[in-house]
Write a protein that holds these residues in place. Sequence first.
Motif, short mmCIF file in Angstrom:
data_model
loop_
_atom_site.label_atom_id
_atom_site.label_comp_id
_atom_site.label_asym_id
_atom_site.label_seq_id
_atom_site.Cartn_x
_atom_site.Cartn_y
_atom_site.Cartn_z
N UNK A 120 43.62 -21.71 -36.00
CA UNK A 120 43.71 -23.08 -36.51
C UNK A 120 44.73 -23.93 -35.76
N UNK A 121 45.43 -23.33 -34.81
CA UNK A 121 46.51 -24.05 -34.13
C UNK A 121 46.01 -25.23 -33.31
N UNK A 122 44.74 -25.23 -32.94
CA UNK A 122 44.21 -26.29 -32.09
C UNK A 122 43.49 -27.38 -32.87
N UNK A 123 43.31 -27.21 -34.18
CA UNK A 123 42.58 -28.21 -34.96
C UNK A 123 43.51 -29.37 -35.31
N UNK A 124 42.91 -30.55 -35.55
CA UNK A 124 43.72 -31.73 -35.84
C UNK A 124 44.32 -31.68 -37.25
N UNK A 125 43.55 -31.14 -38.19
CA UNK A 125 43.99 -31.12 -39.59
C UNK A 125 43.44 -29.89 -40.27
N UNK A 126 44.30 -29.17 -40.98
CA UNK A 126 43.92 -27.93 -41.65
C UNK A 126 43.65 -28.24 -43.13
N UNK A 127 42.62 -27.62 -43.69
CA UNK A 127 42.34 -27.78 -45.12
C UNK A 127 42.78 -26.53 -45.87
N UNK A 128 42.88 -26.68 -47.18
CA UNK A 128 43.23 -25.52 -48.01
C UNK A 128 42.17 -24.43 -47.88
N UNK A 129 40.91 -24.83 -47.78
CA UNK A 129 39.82 -23.85 -47.64
C UNK A 129 39.95 -23.08 -46.33
N UNK A 157 43.78 -25.55 -56.39
CA UNK A 157 42.89 -26.69 -56.66
C UNK A 157 41.67 -26.68 -55.76
N UNK A 158 41.79 -26.02 -54.61
CA UNK A 158 40.66 -25.89 -53.68
C UNK A 158 39.93 -24.57 -53.87
N UNK A 159 40.29 -23.82 -54.91
CA UNK A 159 39.64 -22.55 -55.18
C UNK A 159 40.16 -21.41 -54.32
N UNK A 160 41.33 -21.59 -53.75
CA UNK A 160 41.92 -20.57 -52.88
C UNK A 160 43.09 -19.91 -53.60
N UNK A 161 43.07 -18.59 -53.67
CA UNK A 161 44.20 -17.86 -54.27
C UNK A 161 45.09 -17.33 -53.14
N UNK A 162 46.29 -17.88 -53.00
CA UNK A 162 47.14 -17.48 -51.88
C UNK A 162 47.50 -15.99 -51.93
N UNK A 163 47.40 -15.36 -50.79
CA UNK A 163 47.82 -13.96 -50.66
C UNK A 163 49.17 -13.96 -49.97
N UNK A 164 50.21 -13.64 -50.73
CA UNK A 164 51.57 -13.74 -50.22
C UNK A 164 51.94 -12.44 -49.49
N UNK A 165 52.16 -12.57 -48.18
CA UNK A 165 52.54 -11.41 -47.37
C UNK A 165 54.02 -11.12 -47.51
N UNK A 166 54.83 -12.19 -47.36
CA UNK A 166 56.29 -12.02 -47.42
C UNK A 166 56.92 -13.34 -47.84
N UNK A 199 55.34 -21.05 -32.42
CA UNK A 199 55.03 -21.63 -33.73
C UNK A 199 54.52 -23.05 -33.53
N UNK A 200 53.38 -23.35 -34.16
CA UNK A 200 52.77 -24.67 -34.10
C UNK A 200 52.65 -25.23 -35.52
N UNK A 201 52.97 -26.51 -35.69
CA UNK A 201 52.83 -27.16 -36.99
C UNK A 201 51.59 -28.05 -36.98
N UNK A 202 50.84 -28.01 -38.08
CA UNK A 202 49.65 -28.83 -38.20
C UNK A 202 49.64 -29.54 -39.56
N UNK A 203 49.11 -30.78 -39.59
CA UNK A 203 48.98 -31.50 -40.87
C UNK A 203 48.00 -30.78 -41.79
N UNK A 204 48.20 -30.98 -43.08
CA UNK A 204 47.28 -30.45 -44.09
C UNK A 204 46.47 -31.60 -44.68
N UNK A 205 45.17 -31.41 -44.80
CA UNK A 205 44.31 -32.42 -45.43
C UNK A 205 44.66 -32.55 -46.91
#
Length: 219
Positions: A120-129, A157-166, A199-205
């Motif tokens: 996802x590092x190359x996409x303009x905007x990342x979604x929760x999905x 809210x997007x139907x995603x249950x975060x899996x917390x690694x650390x 490390x790359x930072x990307x906006x979230x939709x």
Amino acid sequence: RLTKAGEALIPQARRVLADLERAVFHCRAVAAGGVGHLKVGSIGAALNSVTPHLVHGIRERVPGLVVQLTQMDSPVQLAALHAGELDFGIVRAAEPVAGIALEDLFSEPMIVALSSDHRLAAVDRVTAVDLSEEFFVLWPRTASPLFHDQVLAYCREAGVEPRIAMEGADIETQLGLVSAGIGVSPQPASFANLRRRNVTFRPLADAPTSTVQLAWRAT
């Protein structure tokens, strides 16, 4: 174990120690030709944005003032303000509490930190999905309760249950884990000012925002 009397003494003892430290700083400042000192707390994200400007402005207005700046999580700052151990703090998303005054400074959106070779590092905007199959690196809830809950709510809210690694106690640890490919890490946008290898930072939709506030002890 402390007796009830001992437990009652603790808050007063902390204030006495804080006043003593303040007096020592003041005496040293006067001896050096200064006019006193100010104890300031700040969250890490603000140290990359608003805090340096605030401190610089204060020192320009009050030449000779000694400023003691300490990075502290928001809950720790609020406790220190209550105890008289800080003059003011820069906190995130603090809820109104008795004895503490708050003033909003600015709001910023949530972004996501990814390893630079992440898909996802190359996409303009990342979604929760987009993050549904990812592992997450998060702040401990004790460090920033509202932001931590905001991350979980954004995903759910997007139907995603975060899996917390650390979890990481500071931003350096978290970005190190991201760089190593351990997981992705939602962060306040202020941290995009940091430059971390791999490390790359990307906006979230539809990213939620959080508010950075100035906090001080109300009199």
